[in-house]
Design a protein around this motif. Structure first.
Motif, mmCIF file in Angstrom:
data_model
loop_
_atom_site.group_PDB
_atom_site.id
_atom_site.type_symbol
_atom_site.label_atom_id
_atom_site.label_comp_id
_atom_site.label_asym_id
_atom_site.label_seq_id
_atom_site.Cartn_x
_atom_site.Cartn_y
_atom_site.Cartn_z
ATOM 1 N N GLY A 164 9.790 6.016 0.238
ATOM 2 C CA GLY A 164 8.540 6.506 0.792
ATOM 3 C C GLY A 164 7.451 6.617 -0.254
ATOM 4 O O GLY A 164 6.310 6.199 -0.034
ATOM 5 N N LEU A 165 7.786 7.155 -1.419
ATOM 6 C CA LEU A 165 6.810 7.276 -2.502
ATOM 7 C C LEU A 165 6.423 5.901 -3.035
ATOM 8 O O LEU A 165 5.243 5.650 -3.340
ATOM 9 N N ALA A 166 7.385 4.997 -3.142
ATOM 10 C CA ALA A 166 7.072 3.638 -3.582
ATOM 11 C C ALA A 166 6.116 2.956 -2.601
ATOM 12 O O ALA A 166 5.229 2.198 -3.013
ATOM 13 N N LEU A 167 6.269 3.237 -1.313
ATOM 14 C CA LEU A 167 5.352 2.680 -0.316
ATOM 15 C C LEU A 167 3.954 3.274 -0.453
ATOM 16 O O LEU A 167 2.956 2.564 -0.317
ATOM 17 N N VAL A 168 3.869 4.570 -0.726
ATOM 18 C CA VAL A 168 2.562 5.184 -0.969
ATOM 19 C C VAL A 168 1.871 4.464 -2.129
ATOM 20 O O VAL A 168 0.702 4.065 -2.032
ATOM 21 N N GLU A 169 2.590 4.306 -3.225
ATOM 22 C CA GLU A 169 2.016 3.665 -4.412
ATOM 23 C C GLU A 169 1.575 2.226 -4.107
ATOM 24 O O GLU A 169 0.479 1.804 -4.495
ATOM 25 N N ARG A 170 2.417 1.473 -3.424
ATOM 26 C CA ARG A 170 2.102 0.061 -3.155
ATOM 27 C C ARG A 170 0.950 -0.073 -2.168
ATOM 28 O O ARG A 170 0.069 -0.935 -2.329
ATOM 29 N N PHE A 171 0.929 0.757 -1.138
ATOM 30 C CA PHE A 171 -0.146 0.662 -0.147
ATOM 31 C C PHE A 171 -1.495 1.026 -0.761
ATOM 32 O O PHE A 171 -2.512 0.409 -0.441
ATOM 33 N N LEU A 172 -1.505 2.000 -1.655
ATOM 34 C CA LEU A 172 -2.747 2.306 -2.374
ATOM 35 C C LEU A 172 -3.179 1.120 -3.223
ATOM 36 O O LEU A 172 -4.369 0.772 -3.269
ATOM 37 N N LEU A 173 -2.227 0.494 -3.903
ATOM 38 C CA LEU A 173 -2.531 -0.671 -4.726
ATOM 39 C C LEU A 173 -3.100 -1.808 -3.880
ATOM 40 O O LEU A 173 -3.961 -2.570 -4.341
ATOM 41 N N GLU A 174 -2.652 -1.918 -2.629
ATOM 42 C CA GLU A 174 -3.119 -2.979 -1.731
ATOM 43 C C GLU A 174 -4.435 -2.631 -1.042
ATOM 44 O O GLU A 174 -4.914 -3.383 -0.192
ATOM 45 N N GLY A 175 -5.008 -1.465 -1.375
ATOM 46 C CA GLY A 175 -6.325 -1.117 -0.861
ATOM 47 C C GLY A 175 -6.358 -0.170 0.306
ATOM 48 O O GLY A 175 -7.421 0.092 0.868
ATOM 49 N N ALA A 176 -5.211 0.373 0.694
ATOM 50 C CA ALA A 176 -5.160 1.288 1.836
ATOM 51 C C ALA A 176 -5.402 2.730 1.390
ATOM 52 O O ALA A 176 -5.248 3.084 0.221
ATOM 53 N N LYS A 177 -5.770 3.552 2.365
ATOM 54 C CA LYS A 177 -5.706 5.002 2.237
ATOM 55 C C LYS A 177 -4.442 5.449 2.947
ATOM 56 O O LYS A 177 -3.986 4.796 3.898
ATOM 57 N N VAL A 178 -3.866 6.574 2.513
ATOM 58 C CA VAL A 178 -2.519 6.906 2.983
ATOM 59 C C VAL A 178 -2.411 8.373 3.377
ATOM 60 O O VAL A 178 -2.863 9.265 2.646
ATOM 61 N N GLY A 179 -1.800 8.598 4.531
ATOM 62 C CA GLY A 179 -1.352 9.921 4.936
ATOM 63 C C GLY A 179 0.160 9.994 4.797
ATOM 64 O O GLY A 179 0.857 8.985 4.926
ATOM 65 N N VAL A 180 0.670 11.190 4.528
ATOM 66 C CA VAL A 180 2.116 11.384 4.359
ATOM 67 C C VAL A 180 2.541 12.615 5.143
ATOM 68 O O VAL A 180 1.867 13.654 5.088
ATOM 69 N N LEU A 181 3.648 12.501 5.869
ATOM 70 C CA LEU A 181 4.315 13.657 6.444
ATOM 71 C C LEU A 181 5.579 13.883 5.641
ATOM 72 O O LEU A 181 6.462 13.014 5.587
ATOM 73 N N GLU A 182 5.681 15.047 4.998
ATOM 74 C CA GLU A 182 6.768 15.335 4.069
ATOM 75 C C GLU A 182 7.255 16.764 4.294
ATOM 76 O O GLU A 182 6.446 17.692 4.404
ATOM 77 N N ARG A 183 8.562 16.943 4.358
ATOM 78 C CA ARG A 183 9.131 18.271 4.636
ATOM 79 C C ARG A 183 9.064 19.210 3.435
ATOM 80 O O ARG A 183 8.874 20.418 3.589
ATOM 81 N N SER A 184 9.216 18.669 2.225
ATOM 82 C CA SER A 184 9.294 19.496 1.027
ATOM 83 C C SER A 184 7.910 19.961 0.575
ATOM 84 O O SER A 184 7.020 19.147 0.320
ATOM 85 N N HIS A 185 7.750 21.274 0.443
ATOM 86 C CA HIS A 185 6.488 21.829 -0.063
ATOM 87 C C HIS A 185 6.197 21.311 -1.467
ATOM 88 O O HIS A 185 5.047 20.991 -1.798
ATOM 89 N N GLU A 186 7.249 21.243 -2.306
ATOM 90 C CA GLU A 186 7.062 20.814 -3.686
ATOM 91 C C GLU A 186 6.574 19.366 -3.755
ATOM 92 O O GLU A 186 5.688 19.021 -4.560
ATOM 93 N N LYS A 187 7.131 18.518 -2.914
ATOM 94 C CA LYS A 187 6.718 17.113 -2.912
ATOM 95 C C LYS A 187 5.303 16.943 -2.365
ATOM 96 O O LYS A 187 4.543 16.083 -2.831
ATOM 97 N N VAL A 188 4.939 17.765 -1.387
ATOM 98 C CA VAL A 188 3.563 17.737 -0.877
ATOM 99 C C VAL A 188 2.589 18.120 -1.983
ATOM 100 O O VAL A 188 1.554 17.455 -2.185
ATOM 101 N N ASP A 189 2.907 19.164 -2.715
ATOM 102 C CA ASP A 189 2.040 19.585 -3.822
ATOM 103 C C ASP A 189 1.928 18.489 -4.880
ATOM 104 O O ASP A 189 0.842 18.237 -5.429
#
Length: 279
Positions: free
Chosen positions: A28-53
């Motif tokens: 999931g994090l690798a997809l966030v990184e790659r999609f940003l690199l490809e020019g997208a903006k990204v939303g994430v739904l994540e259960r962990s508070h620490e990972k959201v921060d």
């Protein structure tokens, strides 16, 4: 920009907006990184508070991170709303959050573990995909976008998990095909099935696996040895098929398609050379 500088090439997802579940670690994090690199903006739904921060601190305004649980329709809907409110639309939904059963077999589980493991794993791996699709569909119909679901080599053949995980990934295959049928012609719906990789993928608490990561029971060498391409993939190695399927310019024709991104494993399938049924 200096007159002698060559502008950076536009990415395949330039101007698109994606929502990724389980985007705080692993694939999931690798997809966030790659999609940003490809020019997208990204939303994430994540259960962990620490990972959201951590997502908010690392990516700033390029990512809107929503803390929530994929098993809740309200949390899925809130993630869609927060992503659309920030970026104005939604083009891509990626159902990715999942848990694994660490290969727990039918005969190794008590009847209670089997029932409780099912009741914990299927709501994440199957219901989470279904509820995410329900929440995202209206915006994707507007944008004529796409859904992509993370599968596994366990969606194609046995041995990559136990019966709980394997059944959940086969169920996701049926979900992809049905949604591709129902949402055509407005929304393309596809899946990508990675093989083993290092990630934060964990197991059900009901099986005592909530703190066990996938690599706690497998080594990079063991995974590489069963793959015909003979290397241990990193999470980033699987992001390309998602980019391809999400790209309007490069994919107008694929819907209901399952890309088996398994480093050639389908050539021979998963075989166990030792052991067997332990009664």
């Amino acid at each position: 920009m200096d007159a002698n500088q060559t502008p950076a090439p536009a990415g395949w997802l330039q101007g698109d907006v994606a929502l990724i579940t389980g985007g705080g670690s692993g694939l999931g994090l690798a997809l966030v990184e790659r999609f940003l690199l490809e020019g997208a903006k990204v939303g994430v739904l994540e259960r962990s508070h620490e990972k959201v921060d951590a997502l908010r601190a690392r990516f700033g305004d390029d990512v809107v991170a929503t803390q929530g649980d994929v098993r809740s329709y309200e949390d899925n809907s809130r993630a869609v709303a927060e992503t659309v409110n920030r970026f104005g639309k939604l083009d891509i939904f990626i159902g990715n959050a999942a848990i694994w059963d660490h290969g727990a077999s039918l005969m190794s589980l008590t009847p209670e573990q089997l029932a409780n493991g099912f009741d914990e794993l299927f709501p994440v791996n199957v219901k989470g995909y279904l509820l995410g699709a329900k929440a995202a569909a209206p915006e994707l119909i507007k944008s004529e976008g796409s859904m992509i679901f993370t599968l596994s080599n366990s969606a194609f053949y046995p041995g990559g998990g136990g019966p709980l995980y394997t059944a959940s990934k086969h169920a996701a295959v049926g979900l992809i095909r049905e949604l591709a049928y129902e949402l055509a012609p407005k929304v393309r719906v596809n899946g990508v099935g990675p093989c083993g990789m290092a990630s934060d993928l964990r197991g059900p608490a009901s099986l005592g696996q909530e703190n066990m990561r996938i690599m706690d029971s497998r080594s990079p060498e063991a995974i590489a040895s069963i793959l015909p391409l003979q290397f241990f993939p990193q999470a980033a190695d699987f992001t390309g098929p998602f980019v391809l399927l999400a790209s309007r310019a490069n994919n107008r024709t694929l819907s209901g398609v399952l890309l088996n991104a398994d480093a050639g494993l389908a050539i021979r399938g998963i075989r166990h050379t030792a052991g067997g049924l332990n009664l």
